[in-house]
Scaffold this motif. Structure first.
Motif, PDB file in Angstrom:
ATOM      1  N   TRP A  97      -3.455  27.685  -2.331  1.00  0.00           N
ATOM      2  CA  TRP A  97      -4.580  28.040  -3.026  1.00  0.00           C
ATOM      3  C   TRP A  97      -5.342  26.898  -3.630  1.00  0.00           C
ATOM      4  O   TRP A  97      -4.614  26.306  -4.589  1.00  0.00           O
ATOM      5  N   PRO A  98      -6.648  27.257  -3.865  1.00  0.00           N
ATOM      6  CA  PRO A  98      -7.236  25.951  -4.658  1.00  0.00           C
ATOM      7  C   PRO A  98      -6.741  26.794  -6.213  1.00  0.00           C
ATOM      8  O   PRO A  98      -6.781  27.644  -6.504  1.00  0.00           O
ATOM      9  N   ALA A  99      -6.893  25.674  -7.125  1.00  0.00           N
ATOM     10  CA  ALA A  99      -6.704  25.886  -8.622  1.00  0.00           C
ATOM     11  C   ALA A  99      -7.874  26.742  -9.221  1.00  0.00           C
ATOM     12  O   ALA A  99      -8.981  26.549  -9.006  1.00  0.00           O
ATOM     13  N   ALA A 100      -7.171  27.917  -9.930  1.00  0.00           N
ATOM     14  CA  ALA A 100      -8.346  28.578 -10.976  1.00  0.00           C
ATOM     15  C   ALA A 100      -9.461  29.032 -10.203  1.00  0.00           C
ATOM     16  O   ALA A 100     -10.462  29.101 -10.715  1.00  0.00           O
ATOM     17  N   GLN A 101      -9.287  29.533  -9.036  1.00  0.00           N
ATOM     18  CA  GLN A 101     -10.301  30.326  -8.028  1.00  0.00           C
ATOM     19  C   GLN A 101     -10.188  31.779  -8.410  1.00  0.00           C
ATOM     20  O   GLN A 101      -9.245  32.313  -8.191  1.00  0.00           O
ATOM     21  N   ALA A 102     -11.543  32.376  -8.496  1.00  0.00           N
ATOM     22  CA  ALA A 102     -11.622  33.676  -8.755  1.00  0.00           C
ATOM     23  C   ALA A 102     -12.070  34.262  -7.518  1.00  0.00           C
ATOM     24  O   ALA A 102     -12.604  33.887  -6.673  1.00  0.00           O
ATOM     25  N   PHE A 124       1.793  17.613 -11.274  1.00  0.00           N
ATOM     26  CA  PHE A 124       0.553  18.622 -11.610  1.00  0.00           C
ATOM     27  C   PHE A 124       0.875  19.657 -10.602  1.00  0.00           C
ATOM     28  O   PHE A 124       1.820  19.580  -9.596  1.00  0.00           O
ATOM     29  N   THR A 125       0.189  20.924 -10.922  1.00  0.00           N
ATOM     30  CA  THR A 125       0.529  22.044 -10.413  1.00  0.00           C
ATOM     31  C   THR A 125      -0.087  22.109  -8.932  1.00  0.00           C
ATOM     32  O   THR A 125      -0.045  22.613  -8.067  1.00  0.00           O
ATOM     33  N   HIS A 126      -1.528  21.226  -8.726  1.00  0.00           N
ATOM     34  CA  HIS A 126      -2.102  21.065  -7.733  1.00  0.00           C
ATOM     35  C   HIS A 126      -2.317  19.534  -7.411  1.00  0.00           C
ATOM     36  O   HIS A 126      -2.381  18.797  -8.300  1.00  0.00           O
ATOM     37  N   PRO A 127      -2.996  19.203  -6.290  1.00  0.00           N
ATOM     38  CA  PRO A 127      -3.258  17.904  -6.172  1.00  0.00           C
ATOM     39  C   PRO A 127      -4.529  17.514  -6.997  1.00  0.00           C
ATOM     40  O   PRO A 127      -5.324  18.298  -7.178  1.00  0.00           O
ATOM     41  N   ILE A 128      -4.582  16.317  -7.588  1.00  0.00           N
ATOM     42  CA  ILE A 128      -5.615  15.651  -8.804  1.00  0.00           C
ATOM     43  C   ILE A 128      -6.413  14.561  -7.919  1.00  0.00           C
ATOM     44  O   ILE A 128      -5.711  13.971  -7.093  1.00  0.00           O
ATOM     45  N   ASP A 129      -7.475  14.388  -8.704  1.00  0.00           N
ATOM     46  CA  ASP A 129      -8.317  13.267  -8.536  1.00  0.00           C
ATOM     47  C   ASP A 129      -7.922  12.100  -9.240  1.00  0.00           C
ATOM     48  O   ASP A 129      -7.743  12.046 -10.394  1.00  0.00           O
ATOM     49  N   LEU A 130      -7.509  10.973  -8.348  1.00  0.00           N
ATOM     50  CA  LEU A 130      -6.899   9.756  -9.080  1.00  0.00           C
ATOM     51  C   LEU A 130      -8.152   9.325 -10.011  1.00  0.00           C
ATOM     52  O   LEU A 130      -7.768   8.796 -10.898  1.00  0.00           O
ATOM     53  N   ALA A 131      -9.263   9.156  -9.381  1.00  0.00           N
ATOM     54  CA  ALA A 131     -10.209   8.588 -10.465  1.00  0.00           C
ATOM     55  C   ALA A 131     -10.287   9.259 -11.893  1.00  0.00           C
ATOM     56  O   ALA A 131     -10.427   8.591 -12.979  1.00  0.00           O
ATOM     57  N   SER A 132     -10.401  10.730 -11.698  1.00  0.00           N
ATOM     58  CA  SER A 132     -10.338  11.394 -12.934  1.00  0.00           C
ATOM     59  C   SER A 132      -9.032  11.148 -13.588  1.00  0.00           C
ATOM     60  O   SER A 132      -8.984  11.224 -14.935  1.00  0.00           O
ATOM     61  N   ALA A 155      -2.962  -1.644 -21.188  1.00  0.00           N
ATOM     62  CA  ALA A 155      -3.340  -1.584 -19.824  1.00  0.00           C
ATOM     63  C   ALA A 155      -2.262  -0.782 -19.097  1.00  0.00           C
ATOM     64  O   ALA A 155      -0.935  -1.178 -19.451  1.00  0.00           O
ATOM     65  N   TYR A 156      -2.605  -0.370 -17.968  1.00  0.00           N
ATOM     66  CA  TYR A 156      -1.446   0.365 -17.110  1.00  0.00           C
ATOM     67  C   TYR A 156      -1.955   0.380 -15.382  1.00  0.00           C
ATOM     68  O   TYR A 156      -3.120   0.211 -15.387  1.00  0.00           O
ATOM     69  N   THR A 157      -1.028   0.380 -14.779  1.00  0.00           N
ATOM     70  CA  THR A 157      -1.430   0.790 -13.416  1.00  0.00           C
ATOM     71  C   THR A 157      -1.028   2.283 -12.964  1.00  0.00           C
ATOM     72  O   THR A 157       0.072   2.833 -13.700  1.00  0.00           O
ATOM     73  N   VAL A 158      -1.368   2.901 -12.067  1.00  0.00           N
ATOM     74  CA  VAL A 158      -1.078   4.268 -11.669  1.00  0.00           C
ATOM     75  C   VAL A 158      -1.113   4.630 -10.315  1.00  0.00           C
ATOM     76  O   VAL A 158      -2.114   4.054  -9.611  1.00  0.00           O
ATOM     77  N   GLU A 159       0.086   5.118  -9.790  1.00  0.00           N
ATOM     78  CA  GLU A 159      -0.033   5.465  -8.416  1.00  0.00           C
ATOM     79  C   GLU A 159       0.134   7.001  -8.107  1.00  0.00           C
ATOM     80  O   GLU A 159       1.042   7.540  -8.787  1.00  0.00           O
ATOM     81  N   LEU A 160      -0.645   7.452  -7.151  1.00  0.00           N
ATOM     82  CA  LEU A 160      -0.379   8.714  -7.067  1.00  0.00           C
ATOM     83  C   LEU A 160       0.381   8.871  -5.385  1.00  0.00           C
ATOM     84  O   LEU A 160      -0.047   8.203  -4.477  1.00  0.00           O
ATOM     85  N   GLU A 161       1.397   9.849  -5.796  1.00  0.00           N
ATOM     86  CA  GLU A 161       1.940  10.149  -4.434  1.00  0.00           C
ATOM     87  C   GLU A 161       0.993  10.969  -3.122  1.00  0.00           C
ATOM     88  O   GLU A 161      -0.327  11.094  -3.525  1.00  0.00           O
ATOM     89  N   ALA A 162       1.381  10.954  -1.987  1.00  0.00           N
ATOM     90  CA  ALA A 162       0.361  11.224  -1.002  1.00  0.00           C
ATOM     91  C   ALA A 162       0.054  12.678  -1.144  1.00  0.00           C
ATOM     92  O   ALA A 162      -1.120  12.755  -0.660  1.00  0.00           O
ATOM     93  N   ARG A 163       0.925  13.520  -1.695  1.00  0.00           N
ATOM     94  CA  ARG A 163       0.404  14.789  -1.798  1.00  0.00           C
ATOM     95  C   ARG A 163      -0.503  15.120  -3.066  1.00  0.00           C
ATOM     96  O   ARG A 163      -1.112  16.342  -3.327  1.00  0.00           O
ATOM     97  N   GLY A 203      -9.354  18.188 -19.140  1.00  0.00           N
ATOM     98  CA  GLY A 203     -10.617  17.832 -18.326  1.00  0.00           C
ATOM     99  C   GLY A 203     -10.103  17.218 -17.122  1.00  0.00           C
ATOM    100  O   GLY A 203     -11.074  16.727 -16.186  1.00  0.00           O
ATOM    101  N   LEU A 204      -8.949  16.949 -16.860  1.00  0.00           N
ATOM    102  CA  LEU A 204      -8.357  16.405 -15.462  1.00  0.00           C
ATOM    103  C   LEU A 204      -8.869  17.139 -14.419  1.00  0.00           C
ATOM    104  O   LEU A 204      -8.455  18.367 -14.412  1.00  0.00           O
ATOM    105  N   ARG A 205      -9.356  16.563 -13.338  1.00  0.00           N
ATOM    106  CA  ARG A 205      -9.929  17.202 -12.275  1.00  0.00           C
ATOM    107  C   ARG A 205      -9.191  17.487 -11.073  1.00  0.00           C
ATOM    108  O   ARG A 205      -8.443  16.420 -10.696  1.00  0.00           O
TER     109      ARG A 205
END
Length: 360
Positions: A133-138, A193-201, A225-233, A260-262
């Motif tokens: 299911w998409p997040a927060a969809q009515a 995260f509960t759902h896949p998130i946007d890395l740029a956000s 400064a930091y680096t961040v990696e997002l897993e495949a899912r 405000g994370l998208r």
């Protein structure tokens, strides 16, 4: 008396309402209308006193967050329960001809979502989604009469619900020292995260903050400064700070994920900020003697020798350590000391300094 009332309240006048004027002009019609009104009121009261057929409340159990099973998301089902408003009402609401069948008509989900509808039992409808299911969809449902046995009446045939909101949690925030390069130290964090998130956000909303080395507590923390990696899912992120310079005094490093994370798809965003704090040790407390043990062993000639074993929290320069260690044979306890806390410079002046050999 009339003069007194006139003095207190002035002139008073009253105009009858229109229906009363009509009653005066047409008394026959008015009487008929009043009788008709009384008949209608009596009929309504009589209808209310008659036994009413039971009605069923639609209880929506919205889907939860998809579970990860072997790294794959398992979407949660949607359920509709039908509860009667009277205890003596029949519990079954399903059209028995539709049990154990995939329902291809009679129910609509808007906006559409892939999946299958079935009667789980005689009073529970179940929707098994084909994807998460998409997040927060009515959503809004429309329930047709053909789904139910004859005579079932619902309080609401178009119930609404919403999928689970997008949310983030801080699984861990730790101080890390590279085992191969002891001088490299970082703050590392894992975000879930509960759902896949946007890395740029995520990069836009995430900050690491810490005061510069040697700065006073009143100084405003600066961005690290930091680096961040997002897993495949897209449901877990790994954050690594740049190598840290240990401060003169321990001070906190703050991880801040702004609201405000998208989400990776749809328009959902997080509504709450996430904050974590990690204490960065000072350069003095990080390096410590963790353990000291004195053992008696025999050399190759069979003679007893004393071995002092030291364990440190970090790598040690052997040459510097050899010049920093001093070993003393203390005088007897009755000669000015009884325990380690009472060993003063005066006691050491009367002690015998021993020759040591640093073993690798």
């Amino acid at each position: 008396m009339s003069r007194l009332l006139h003095t207190l309240f002035g002139h008073l006048s009253w105009m009858p309402p229109g229906w009363l004027c009509t009653l005066r002009r047409h008394p026959g019609r008015s009487v008929t209308g009043m009788l008709l009104l009384l008949v209608l009121l009596a009929a309504g009261w009589y209808y209310q006193m008659l036994p009413q057929p039971p009605r069923y409340q639609v209880i929506v159990e919205p889907p939860g967050v998809a579970e990860l099973v072997d790294g794959q998301p398992r979407p949660q089902p949607l359920r509709l329960r039908f509860e009667p408003n009277k205890p003596e009402a029949p519990g079954s609401v399903a059209n028995l001809a539709l049990l154990e069948r995939v329902l291809s008509q009679g129910i609509e989900l808007n906006p559409p979502h892939p999946g299958q509808w079935r009667w789980e039992d005689e009073r529970v409808l179940r929707f098994e989604p084909g994807e998460d299911w998409p997040a927060a969809q009515a959503y809004r449902l429309r329930l047709g009469e053909g789904l139910f046995r004859e005579g079932v009446r619902l309080d609401e045939s178009r119930p609404r619900f919403a999928s689970a909101p997008l949310a983030a949690t801080l699984e861990s925030l730790e101080f890390y020292q590279d085992p191969r390069q002891a001088g490299i130290r970082r703050a590392v964090a894992t975000l879930a995260f509960t759902h896949p998130i946007d890395l740029a956000s995520l990069r836009q909303q995430l900050r690491l903050l810490m005061r510069p080395a040697g700065a006073e507590r009143a100084v405003v923390p600066e961005a690290v400064a930091y680096t961040v990696e997002l897993e495949a899912r897209g449901r877990r992120a790994y954050v690594h700070s740049e190598p840290l310079i240990l401060p003169a005094e321990s001070q906190p490093l703050t991880l801040l994920l702004e609201a405000g994370l998208r989400a990776a798809s749809g328009t959902a965003r997080t509504t709450e900020a996430l904050r974590g704090e990690l204490m960065i040790p000072d350069r003095y407390s990080l390096f410590q003697v963790q353990q000291a043990a004195l053992n008696m062993v025999r050399n190759l000639a069979g003679e007893p020798e004393q071995i002092l074993t030291l364990h440190f929290s970090d790598e040690v320069d052997s040459s510097a350590l050899a010049g920093a260690i001093e070993v003393y044979l203390l005088p007897e306890r009755r000669q000015g000391w009884r325990g380690p806390r009472e060993i003063t410079a005066e006691v050491l002046a009367r002690a015998e300094r021993l020759t040591t050999l640093l073993l690798p």
